[in-house]
Design a protein around this motif. Structure first.
Motif, PDB file in Angstrom:
ATOM      1  N   ARG A  16     -30.279  16.648 -10.151  1.00 40.92           N
ATOM      2  CA  ARG A  16     -29.670  17.065  -8.849  1.00 40.92           C
ATOM      3  C   ARG A  16     -27.849  15.763  -8.449  1.00 40.92           C
ATOM      4  NH1 ARG A  16     -33.650  19.167  -7.304  1.00 40.92           N
ATOM      5  NH2 ARG A  16     -35.140  17.296  -7.023  1.00 40.92           N
ATOM      6  N   TRP A  17     -28.400  14.499  -9.435  1.00 37.42           N
ATOM      7  CA  TRP A  17     -27.399  13.238  -9.089  1.00 37.42           C
ATOM      8  C   TRP A  17     -25.988  13.437 -10.406  1.00 37.42           C
ATOM      9  CZ3 TRP A  17     -26.166  10.137  -5.852  1.00 37.42           C
ATOM     10  CH2 TRP A  17     -27.097   8.890  -5.213  1.00 37.42           C
ATOM     11  N   HIS A  18     -26.727  13.937 -11.740  1.00 34.49           N
ATOM     12  CA  HIS A  18     -25.640  14.579 -12.301  1.00 34.49           C
ATOM     13  C   HIS A  18     -24.858  15.491 -11.827  1.00 34.49           C
ATOM     14  CE1 HIS A  18     -27.642  12.739 -16.404  1.00 34.49           C
ATOM     15  NE2 HIS A  18     -27.679  11.896 -15.117  1.00 34.49           N
ATOM     16  N   ASP A  19     -25.961  16.071 -11.650  1.00 34.07           N
ATOM     17  CA  ASP A  19     -24.710  17.334 -10.271  1.00 34.07           C
ATOM     18  C   ASP A  19     -23.307  17.158  -9.669  1.00 34.07           C
ATOM     19  OD1 ASP A  19     -25.675  19.204 -12.316  1.00 34.07           O
ATOM     20  OD2 ASP A  19     -26.626  20.041 -10.650  1.00 34.07           O
ATOM     21  N   ARG A  20     -24.472  15.781  -9.089  1.00 32.56           N
ATOM     22  CA  ARG A  20     -23.320  15.393  -7.528  1.00 32.56           C
ATOM     23  C   ARG A  20     -22.112  14.250  -8.406  1.00 32.56           C
ATOM     24  NH1 ARG A  20     -28.602  13.985  -5.031  1.00 32.56           N
ATOM     25  NH2 ARG A  20     -28.833  15.262  -3.819  1.00 32.56           N
ATOM     26  N   ILE A  21     -22.610  14.187  -9.057  1.00 28.14           N
ATOM     27  CA  ILE A  21     -20.961  13.000  -9.478  1.00 28.14           C
ATOM     28  C   ILE A  21     -20.176  14.399 -10.423  1.00 28.14           C
ATOM     29  CG2 ILE A  21     -20.994  11.535 -11.268  1.00 28.14           C
ATOM     30  CD1 ILE A  21     -23.256  10.200 -11.067  1.00 28.14           C
ATOM     31  N   SER A  22     -20.732  14.943 -11.698  1.00 29.51           N
ATOM     32  CA  SER A  22     -20.086  15.416 -12.244  1.00 29.51           C
ATOM     33  C   SER A  22     -18.921  16.640 -10.694  1.00 29.51           C
ATOM     34  CB  SER A  22     -20.207  17.174 -12.819  1.00 29.51           C
ATOM     35  OG  SER A  22     -21.010  16.589 -13.572  1.00 29.51           O
ATOM     36  N   VAL A  23     -18.972  17.431 -10.330  1.00 35.48           N
ATOM     37  CA  VAL A  23     -18.672  17.954  -8.598  1.00 35.48           C
ATOM     38  C   VAL A  23     -17.746  16.789  -8.514  1.00 35.48           C
ATOM     39  CG1 VAL A  23     -18.694  19.161  -6.396  1.00 35.48           C
ATOM     40  CG2 VAL A  23     -20.427  19.664  -8.306  1.00 35.48           C
ATOM     41  N   LEU A  24     -17.871  15.594  -7.636  1.00 36.21           N
ATOM     42  CA  LEU A  24     -17.347  15.108  -7.085  1.00 36.21           C
ATOM     43  C   LEU A  24     -16.120  14.133  -8.328  1.00 36.21           C
ATOM     44  CD1 LEU A  24     -17.085  12.904  -5.156  1.00 36.21           C
ATOM     45  CD2 LEU A  24     -17.626  11.235  -6.076  1.00 36.21           C
ATOM     46  N   LEU A  25     -16.214  14.124  -9.417  1.00 37.50           N
ATOM     47  CA  LEU A  25     -15.261  13.734 -10.721  1.00 37.50           C
ATOM     48  C   LEU A  25     -14.479  15.060 -10.718  1.00 37.50           C
ATOM     49  CD1 LEU A  25     -17.183  12.357 -13.611  1.00 37.50           C
ATOM     50  CD2 LEU A  25     -15.257  11.011 -12.427  1.00 37.50           C
ATOM     51  N   HIS A 107     -32.394  17.705 -19.485  1.00 43.56           N
ATOM     52  CA  HIS A 107     -31.455  16.502 -19.316  1.00 43.56           C
ATOM     53  C   HIS A 107     -30.924  16.251 -20.661  1.00 43.56           C
ATOM     54  CE1 HIS A 107     -35.583  15.293 -16.584  1.00 43.56           C
ATOM     55  NE2 HIS A 107     -34.709  15.594 -15.847  1.00 43.56           N
ATOM     56  N   LEU A 108     -31.372  17.073 -21.795  1.00 42.08           N
ATOM     57  CA  LEU A 108     -29.726  16.262 -22.374  1.00 42.08           C
ATOM     58  C   LEU A 108     -28.807  17.716 -21.966  1.00 42.08           C
ATOM     59  CD1 LEU A 108     -28.782  16.114 -24.962  1.00 42.08           C
ATOM     60  CD2 LEU A 108     -30.264  17.668 -25.985  1.00 42.08           C
ATOM     61  N   LEU A 109     -29.187  18.461 -21.372  1.00 38.42           N
ATOM     62  CA  LEU A 109     -27.709  18.792 -21.072  1.00 38.42           C
ATOM     63  C   LEU A 109     -27.475  19.244 -19.707  1.00 38.42           C
ATOM     64  CD1 LEU A 109     -29.109  23.124 -20.980  1.00 38.42           C
ATOM     65  CD2 LEU A 109     -27.144  21.847 -22.444  1.00 38.42           C
ATOM     66  N   SER A 110     -28.199  17.899 -18.694  1.00 36.78           N
ATOM     67  CA  SER A 110     -27.272  17.805 -17.580  1.00 36.78           C
ATOM     68  C   SER A 110     -26.946  16.614 -18.223  1.00 36.78           C
ATOM     69  CB  SER A 110     -28.891  16.944 -17.052  1.00 36.78           C
ATOM     70  OG  SER A 110     -28.035  16.883 -15.995  1.00 36.78           O
ATOM     71  N   TRP A 111     -27.477  14.974 -19.036  1.00 34.53           N
ATOM     72  CA  TRP A 111     -26.000  14.283 -19.589  1.00 34.53           C
ATOM     73  C   TRP A 111     -24.950  14.648 -20.145  1.00 34.53           C
ATOM     74  CZ3 TRP A 111     -26.192   9.390 -18.278  1.00 34.53           C
ATOM     75  CH2 TRP A 111     -27.783   9.762 -17.813  1.00 34.53           C
ATOM     76  N   VAL A 112     -25.496  16.035 -21.142  1.00 32.49           N
ATOM     77  CA  VAL A 112     -23.801  16.671 -21.811  1.00 32.49           C
ATOM     78  C   VAL A 112     -22.899  16.722 -20.495  1.00 32.49           C
ATOM     79  CG1 VAL A 112     -23.053  18.057 -23.738  1.00 32.49           C
ATOM     80  CG2 VAL A 112     -25.073  16.637 -23.737  1.00 32.49           C
ATOM     81  N   LYS A 113     -23.724  18.026 -19.967  1.00 31.23           N
ATOM     82  CA  LYS A 113     -22.586  18.537 -18.504  1.00 31.23           C
ATOM     83  C   LYS A 113     -22.117  16.905 -17.813  1.00 31.23           C
ATOM     84  CE  LYS A 113     -24.538  19.913 -15.359  1.00 31.23           C
ATOM     85  NZ  LYS A 113     -25.535  20.883 -14.911  1.00 31.23           N
TER      86      LYS A 113
END
Length: 163
Positions: A16-25, A107-113
């Motif tokens: 969820r944090w990765h997605d939020r940061i990605s969307v913000l970026l 989690h690997l996919l999430s980090w790479v994303k």
């Protein structure tokens, strides 16, 4: 390919944090491009060599491609997350280890994303800086840093999956 257990893995707080940061970026890269658009020259650097120096030129419209590709990769990896039972694993997947292995691969996919979105955001920002005359190149360190981060993330999760 063996029939691996099909499990529904709930989204973790990390994802969820990765997605939020990605969307913000993603949003910030689009907004930054819109704000800077009128000040950009019609011809800009659209390709950079391994040292980060401009070696290809084209229309400033090429900058629109970066957030689009970034979004498509983000969306594609988000969809891929839903089918961990179709991934290739370095260990035999059983009913007992499937939840752990699936979570780890997700989690690997999430980090790479997140890393890909951050990379595309940075490259777009840097290309705009080069076009505006703020800097002369992307920097010689960009490629090695990207490789260390991406390969490091993959190696970490491969080692984790073997435990």
């Amino acid at each position: 390919m063996a029939n691996l257990p099909k499990l529904t893995i709930a989204k973790s707080n990390l994802e969820r944090w990765h997605d939020r940061i990605s969307v913000l970026l993603l949003l910030s890269s689009v907004i930054y491009l819109i704000v800077k658009w009128p000040d950009l020259p019609q011809t800009i650097a659209i390709h950079f060599n391994g040292s980060g120096e401009a070696d290809g030129w084209g229309s400033k419209a090429a900058l629109v491609i970066l957030p689009i590709i970034s979004f498509l990769l983000f969306a594609g990896l988000a969809l891929l997350r839903k089918i961990p039972h179709q991934f290739n694993y370095m260990t035999t997947i059983t009913e007992q280890n499937a939840p752990y292995q699936y979570k780890s691969s997700i989690h690997l996919l999430s980090w790479v994303k997140l890393e890909i979105v951050a990379l595309f955001t940075y490259v777009q920002w840097a290309a705009i800086q080069v076009a505006s005359g703020g800097v002369s190149s992307l920097g010689v360190w960009l490629l090695p840093v990207i490789l260390v981060i991406l390969i490091g993330t993959i190696v970490f999760y491969v080692m984790k999956s073997k435990k």
